[in-house]
Write an enzyme that holds these catalytic residues in place. Sequence first.
Site: not given
Ligand code: DAK
Length: 257
Positions: A65, A108, A111, A131
């Site tokens: 997400a 997400g 998921e 998360e």
């Molecule tokens: N959200 C927003 N931006 C994201 C992102 C994300 N989840 N993942 C990556 N990006 C963005 C980065 O911020 C970056 O943007 P800029 O800095 O260039 O503006 C760009 O994508 C490229 O990412 P990186 O520079 O970080 O790329 P790397 O190759 O260095 O790293 C990575 C890739 C995937 C390991 C890293 O980006 C990362 O850790 N991303 C976050 C992964 C994460 O924590 N995902 C879980 C998020 S929480 C719901 C339903 C679902 C959910 C919640 C509620 N409801 C129905 C209520 C789900 C929650 C989640 O998924």
Amino acid sequence: MDFIIVEKDVAPFVAVVRLNRPKELNALNLQLMGELRDSLEALDADDTVRAIIITGDRRAFAAGADIKQMSGKTATDMLIADQFSTWDRIKRTKKPIIAAVSGFALGGGCELAMTCDMIIASETAKFGQPEIKIGVMPGAGGTQRLTRAIGKAKAMELVLTGKFIDAKQAEAWGLVNRVVPEELYLEEAIKLASEIAAQSPIAVRLAKEAINHVAESHLNEGLHLERKNFYLLFATEDQTEGMNAFIEKRPPNFTGR
Ligand code: DAK
């Protein structure tokens, strides 16, 4: 639509739905999810389509997400936005859906892949529920579907540490149907979709419904608990800290408050 591309007739009766926010690694913002819901609803009602593939690009299926969109949200904001109705509509799609995953399928994104009926993975695929690293927990079925797919011990490890597994591990643990070389993952998904599309659509629909009944009985109770806890986390300081730290590109300082 800005973030979804639908291609019909990639093979007879097969449609591909592509998540298309490549710069953000297909992070699932509200608009993308709304467009995904609308395209699946349209394909579900379209007699020229019998099997659907959801895919991203080579670098990412979806990295979760959109943390930037979620970071300032309170528990009340999350409740009012009611994103779950979108996820529920996607889950109700009657036609079979194959996730064709290359690169990151995280949070997400993982998921969403697990909400599909089958997963074909590129050997570059990485799965995880990270998360916990941003102070929350899976909120779109991750604790329930991952546990059903790979078992309690392994699901605990992935959800409580947030670490990723690669495609081979995901295959060994039963999360994905099979792993193929990167250049073949979409082709392989189309092949599988075509095999299914050649069967009786009504039999496929009813068989899918019956299998999902096994996979998802008791799921609703689990989802209810997961959702309540997920919202609750938006009342914590650790959620704000975790998401801000991600955006500011620094390690989070969690206090347990
Ligand atoms: N959200 C927003 N931006 C994201 C992102 C994300 N989840 N993942 C990556 N990006 C963005 C980065 O911020 C970056 O943007 P800029 O800095 O260039 O503006 C760009 O994508 C490229 O990412 P990186 O520079 O970080 O790329 P790397 O190759 O260095 O790293 C990575 C890739 C995937 C390991 C890293 O980006 C990362 O850790 N991303 C976050 C992964 C994460 O924590 N995902 C879980 C998020 S929480 C719901 C339903 C679902 C959910 C919640 C509620 N409801 C129905 C209520 C789900 C929650 C989640 O998924």
